[in-house]
Design an enzyme around this catalytic site. Structure first.
Site, short mmCIF file in Angstrom:
data_model
loop_
_atom_site.label_atom_id
_atom_site.label_comp_id
_atom_site.label_asym_id
_atom_site.label_seq_id
_atom_site.Cartn_x
_atom_site.Cartn_y
_atom_site.Cartn_z
N ASP A 8 20.90 51.52 30.16
CA ASP A 8 20.14 52.72 30.49
C ASP A 8 19.62 53.29 29.17
OD1 ASP A 8 19.23 55.05 31.91
OD2 ASP A 8 20.98 56.09 31.10
N CYS B 191 60.92 34.65 32.78
CA CYS B 191 60.24 33.41 33.14
C CYS B 191 59.12 33.73 34.13
CB CYS B 191 61.23 32.41 33.72
SG CYS B 191 60.47 31.01 34.53
N CYS C 280 59.53 31.84 37.42
CA CYS C 280 60.62 32.40 38.23
C CYS C 280 60.19 33.71 38.88
CB CYS C 280 61.85 32.64 37.35
SG CYS C 280 62.45 31.16 36.51
#
Length: 699
Positions: free
Chosen positions: A394, A11, A14
């Site tokens: 670049d 969870c 939790c």
């Protein structure tokens, strides 16, 4: 900081609450629970037994200390509540269905006993944790569910209370199963790390763990085996699958002197490889470490959701209390009816689907990109990549190959190629290498030059067949009066942005080479795909001269370019671009470090070079830009899915809450709204792992 693997971490909400409790312990301020990878990190000095007590309150336990090796993902059936969890849900469902069907045939006491038994089997863990939380005045989803179950049974809603317990248990199981799917996908990616190597020492072969290898060791790699660490081929010839590093599906041919990556697979024959890096310093080890770390970086969206969740549950508790007491007190409504409605509101308040809306999508996105050889160093960079509207490149080594290449040749005398080849064949200068490659197309055997002398600011002079020749730039022709034709040709080559290399004797010009940095073949198509992915502006920043920059920009279809820039001027230009839109800078990770750091997002390429891995936020492990559009596409998809997930998680709950106005909200509708949101959010997030065939093809 000690790391441990956790079981029972199913969870997300939790996990957040456990982390906050552990951080309150002495010396525990820096403790972290990594829900995405199922790990715990605690600083030295934290009392581990106290940590284990906090974990135990929510059913999580430490199962193994991390030792650097990856552990297989655990099935959620084991991680959530033991190996028989599926069976327990099945038994509860059978008991519930039996009680429901036999209500007219059995006594009420028996029916109630069957409902209570079904509830106990599927919801006992939630009930126990919820009661503990209730006594501690800790209000999370377990507390809400426990209060709802007690309330439902208290008013005689046995059937609905049992259904809520079963559906909640199933919901928790499926939620953890979805996260475990994402974790296992990552674990599969990490399994590419080799475990052992065949070491050749004193003329003998012996199998050793890769951790025992040292720089300079010689290892034998048979067909089908993984190369243990970065090294150099000293004997043998083979094709090597480098997909674990670069994401490239085509094998790379290797022979004596070629570099090889640890984790790549020898397809055929025998290779003897000299180890150039200890495994922990190898490209693969760095990649795997960064990918694993990347799972746990919190994106701005995740940080907002976590902050929001802290206030979300208390607000839901308050709303539930108002629903329970306001209608009876103000309007004289039935207490039992509105108490029932309030219990349903509590269940709607579960924040799990909301908290789960981001992490599964983030892990899936990082994993998908890693499979393609694109190293994203964190969820925050993945989210940012999906928002980019401007990309600055670049030129040298990024849009071009970084190797001089003869683009145009003008021949005046028949001995032009032979003389040029003789003068340049022993030189290692990049321009000389380009000239020799071009000469070899026309001359089968190149003569030798004598008395080769460097002339500063011009080029070189040498004798070929006892005659003096000159090779170099326009200044090397200063001893000649040039015909108009030669002058026009020189002007044309310079006007096209080419570097001029002229060959002459003491009387006349033999010919001219027009040399430029070769544009990468994928560059033009790349710009089209970037535009299709919503990139509004593609810009080139280069220190090269204007004509050369213009030629490259025009050829590949850039929207803009800036030439003649020094490193600090590149940084200034990046700052200007970031003021108007989210900007990424793409470079090689070495010369462009300041610009990469200044941009909203730094993207380096260079086939796994150390500097590229260390400098940028995102690393393209290939030596080309072909996979950049797919990385952007995946990131944009992750961002869209997170938004959809949040809308679904909150939308379904809002609809359920609105049903309280006419008094239509029931316990089973409440749990189904939460369960539906969790399942939909999980399934949508996992679709990111699905790879379409066309996405596998490089430009």
């Amino acid at each position: 900081m000690a790391e441990y693997r956790l079981k029972g971490l199913s969870c997300a909400n939790c996990a957040r609450e456990m982390e906050e409790e552990i951080q309150k312990l002495p010396n525990g301020e820096e403790a972290r629970i990594y829900y995405n990878s199922g790990k715990l990190a605690v600083p030295e000095g934290v009392d581990l037994p106290n940590v284990e007590k906090i974990l135990a309150k929510d059913g999580a336990v430490i199962i193994k200390e991390q030792d650097g090796s990856d552990e297989e993902g655990h099935h959620h059936a084991e991680a959530h509540s033991g190996p028989n969890w599926k069976m327990l849900i099945s038994i509860s469902t059978i008991l519930f269905a039996s009680a429901f069907l036999l209500e007219d045939y059995l006594s009420m006491a028996v029916i109630i006993s069957m409902y209570v038994a079904a509830t106990a089997i599927s919801g006992y863990q939630t009930f126990i944790k919820g009661m503990k939380n209730l006594f501690r005045l800790k209000f999370n989803i377990d507390t809400l569910m426990t209060v709802a179950l007690i309330g439902a049974f208290g008013i005689g809603e046995w059937r609905e209370g049992t259904l809520v317990a079963i559906l909640f248990g199933l919901n928790e199981y499926l939620e953890g199963l979805g996260m475990e799917k994402a974790r296992k996908s990552m674990a599969t990616l990490l399994q590419v790390a080799p475990k052992e190597a065949v070491l050749i020492s004193g003329g003998h072969e012996r199998v050793v763990p890769i951790s025992a290898l040292e720089i300079g060791d010689i290892v034998l790699v048979k067909a089908g085996e993984k190369i243990p660490s970065d090294g150099k081929v000293i004997e043998g010839k083979s094709s090597v699958n480098e997909a674990a590093i670069t994401g490239e599906s085509m094998p790379a041919d290797k022979q004596v002197g070629d570099d090889v990556f640890g984790g790549s697979v020898n397809n055929e024959g025998l290779l003897k490889v000299e180890i150039m890096k200890a495994y922990e310093d190898s490209s693969l080890a760095k990649i795997l470490h960064l990918v694993e770390e990347a799972q746990e970086t919190k994106t701005p969206t995740e940080l907002f959701i976590n902050h929001f969740a802290k206030y979300y549950t208390p607000v839901i508790m308050l709303i539930a209390a108002i629903v329970m007491v306001a209608p009876p007190l103000i309007f004289g409504a039935d207490w039992g009816t509105w108490f029932y409605q309030g219990l349903a509101v509590l269940i709607v308040g579960c924040p799990c689907a909301l908290i789960l809306s981001s992490p599964i999508a983030i892990v899936s996105g990082i994993t998908r990109n890693a499979r393609n050889g694109i190293l994203v160093k964190g969820g925050v960079h993945l989210e940012q990549l999906g928002k980019i509207k401007t990309i600055a490149f670049d030129k040298t080594g990024t849009l071009t190959k970084g190797e001089p290449h003869v683009e145009q040749t003008i021949v005046y005398e028949p001995n032009f190629y032979q003389v040029a080849g003789a003068i340049e064949k022993n030189s290692s200068h990049p321009l000389a290498v380009a000239v020799v490659k071009e000469v070899e197309k026309s001359v089968s055997q190149i003569a030798d030059a004598a008395d080769v002398q460097t002339i500063v600011g011009q080029g070189v002079s040498a004798q070929v067949d006892d005659k003096m020749y000159f090779l170099g730039n326009e200044n090397s022709l200063a001893h000649l009066t040039l015909p108009n034709k030669v002058k026009e040709d020189i002007a044309q080559l310079k006007g096209s942005g080419y570097t001029l290399v002229a060959v002459a004797d003491e009387d006349k010009v033999l010919g001219l080479f027009g040399i430029s940095d070769q544009i990468r073949p994928e560059a033009h198509q790349l710009m089209k795909r970037l535009q299709e992915n919503g990139i509004k502006q593609t810009v080139m920043l280069t220190g090269d001269h204007h004509k050369s920059a213009e030629k490259v920009a025009t050829a590949i279809g850039l929207t803009d370019y800036y030439a003649g820039l020094l490193p600090d001027e590149k940084v200034k230009k990046i700052k200007e671009l970031t003021e108007t839109s989210a900007t990424a800078m793409v470079g090689d990770g070495i010369n462009d470090a300041p610009a990469l750091a200044t941009a909203n997002l730094g993207i380096a390429m260079g086939k796994g070079t150390d500097s590229a891995i260390e400098t940028a936020d995102i690393v393209l492990m290939q030596d080309h830009l072909g996979k950049l559009p797919s990385a952007i596409s995946i990131s944009q998809r992750v961002n869209r899915i997170i938004k959809v997930n949040i809308a679904l998680a909150l939308g379904l709950k809002l609809i359920a809450l609105l049903l309280t106005i006419p008094g239509l909200l029931t316990l089973w509708i409440a749990i189904l709204s939460d369960m539906g949101a969790t399942i939909i959010v999980t399934l949508i997030s996992l679709t990111i792992l699905i790879e379409k065939k066309q996405e596998k093809v490089d430009i």
